[in-house]
Design a protein around this motif. Structure first.
Motif, PDB file in Angstrom:
ATOM      1  N   LEU A 132       0.843  -1.198   0.000  1.00 45.33           N
ATOM      2  CA  LEU A 132       0.000   0.000   0.000  1.00 45.33           C
ATOM      3  C   LEU A 132       0.877   1.246   0.000  1.00 45.33           C
ATOM      4  O   LEU A 132       1.830   1.349   0.771  1.00 45.33           O
ATOM      5  CB  LEU A 132      -0.919   0.022   1.221  1.00 45.33           C
ATOM      6  N   THR A 133       0.546   2.205  -0.852  1.00 47.74           N
ATOM      7  CA  THR A 133       1.309   3.453  -0.942  1.00 47.74           C
ATOM      8  C   THR A 133       0.630   4.569  -0.167  1.00 47.74           C
ATOM      9  O   THR A 133       1.093   5.701  -0.160  1.00 47.74           O
ATOM     10  CB  THR A 133       1.482   3.887  -2.415  1.00 47.74           C
ATOM     11  N   LYS A 134      -0.503   4.243   0.472  1.00 46.29           N
ATOM     12  CA  LYS A 134      -1.269   5.236   1.227  1.00 46.29           C
ATOM     13  C   LYS A 134      -2.040   4.483   2.300  1.00 46.29           C
ATOM     14  O   LYS A 134      -2.458   3.351   2.091  1.00 46.29           O
ATOM     15  CB  LYS A 134      -2.237   5.937   0.256  1.00 46.29           C
ATOM     16  N   SER A 135      -2.231   5.100   3.460  1.00 46.50           N
ATOM     17  CA  SER A 135      -3.079   4.493   4.494  1.00 46.50           C
ATOM     18  C   SER A 135      -4.528   4.607   4.045  1.00 46.50           C
ATOM     19  O   SER A 135      -4.955   5.660   3.552  1.00 46.50           O
ATOM     20  CB  SER A 135      -2.884   5.200   5.834  1.00 46.50           C
ATOM     21  N   LEU A 136      -5.271   3.523   4.193  1.00 46.27           N
ATOM     22  CA  LEU A 136      -6.643   3.478   3.692  1.00 46.27           C
ATOM     23  C   LEU A 136      -7.619   3.096   4.799  1.00 46.27           C
ATOM     24  O   LEU A 136      -7.384   2.136   5.529  1.00 46.27           O
ATOM     25  CB  LEU A 136      -6.759   2.442   2.559  1.00 46.27           C
TER      26      LEU A 136
END
Length: 184
Positions: A132-136
């Motif tokens: 993951l490249t971003k917290s979701l």
């Protein structure tokens, strides 16, 4: 008589019988023997490789109607290439074969392929591992998938190239491809 070669590119690797759409009856004229590379590109599961299809200048003259139909469709997808346009100009199809070739509308396609791609433009495949490249925040859940989380053995969402499925903390979730990068 069937040979052990792809009827489109003459390859001898992993051959499959392909029913040329929209024909589905068990008429042998509707079935052709093709390799996995031709199948992947016909089905738009792989980018169109112009050099792979240059052999159509020979195979388009086949007497097998299914080969003629697929050759005509693929030449149309590649018509931005001068060699493909020249072959298309030379190719003659009987009226009923031309109607069959046009029946799927595939000849109006520009040849672009919709593939699942990560944030960096790398193609994603079922079974890949992504990060993951971003917290979701996961909808309908208290789960927050943190940036840097590794998601193994992803599945592609067939109808949407912008989505994959993956398991995080035991929960299968849908993840947007723009928020992942392929590992390795």
């Amino acid at each position: 008589m069937m040979s052990n070669k792809c009827q489109l590119c003459q390859s001898e690797t992993t051959l499959k019988t392909y029913e040329v759409p929209p024909e589905t009856s068990n008429n042998p004229d509707n079935s052709i023997l093709i390799c996995s590379k031709c199948l992947a590109q016909i089905d738009k599961k792989e980018e169109l490789d112009s050099n792979h299809w240059r052999v159509l200048s020979e195979t388009m003259w086949s007497e097998v109607p299914g080969v003629q139909v697929v050759s005509w469709r693929m030449l149309n997808r590649l018509k931005q290439e001068s060699w493909a346009m020249e072959n298309l100009d030379m190719m003659y199809l009987a009226d009923e074969i031309l109607a069959w070739a046009k029946a799927t509308g595939d000849h109006e396609n520009d040849g672009t392929v919709d593939l699942h791609k990560d944030a960096n433009g790398n193609q994603l495949l079922t079974g890949d591992t992504v990060i993951l490249t971003k917290s979701l925040d996961v909808k309908g859940s208290t789960l927050n998938a943190k940036m840097g989380t590794v998601v193994k053995n992803i599945k592609l969402v067939e109808e949407n190239t912008e989505q994959i499925e993956g398991k995080i903390e035991g929960q299968v979730i849908v993840i947007l491809t723009k928020y992942v990068r392929k590992q390795g």
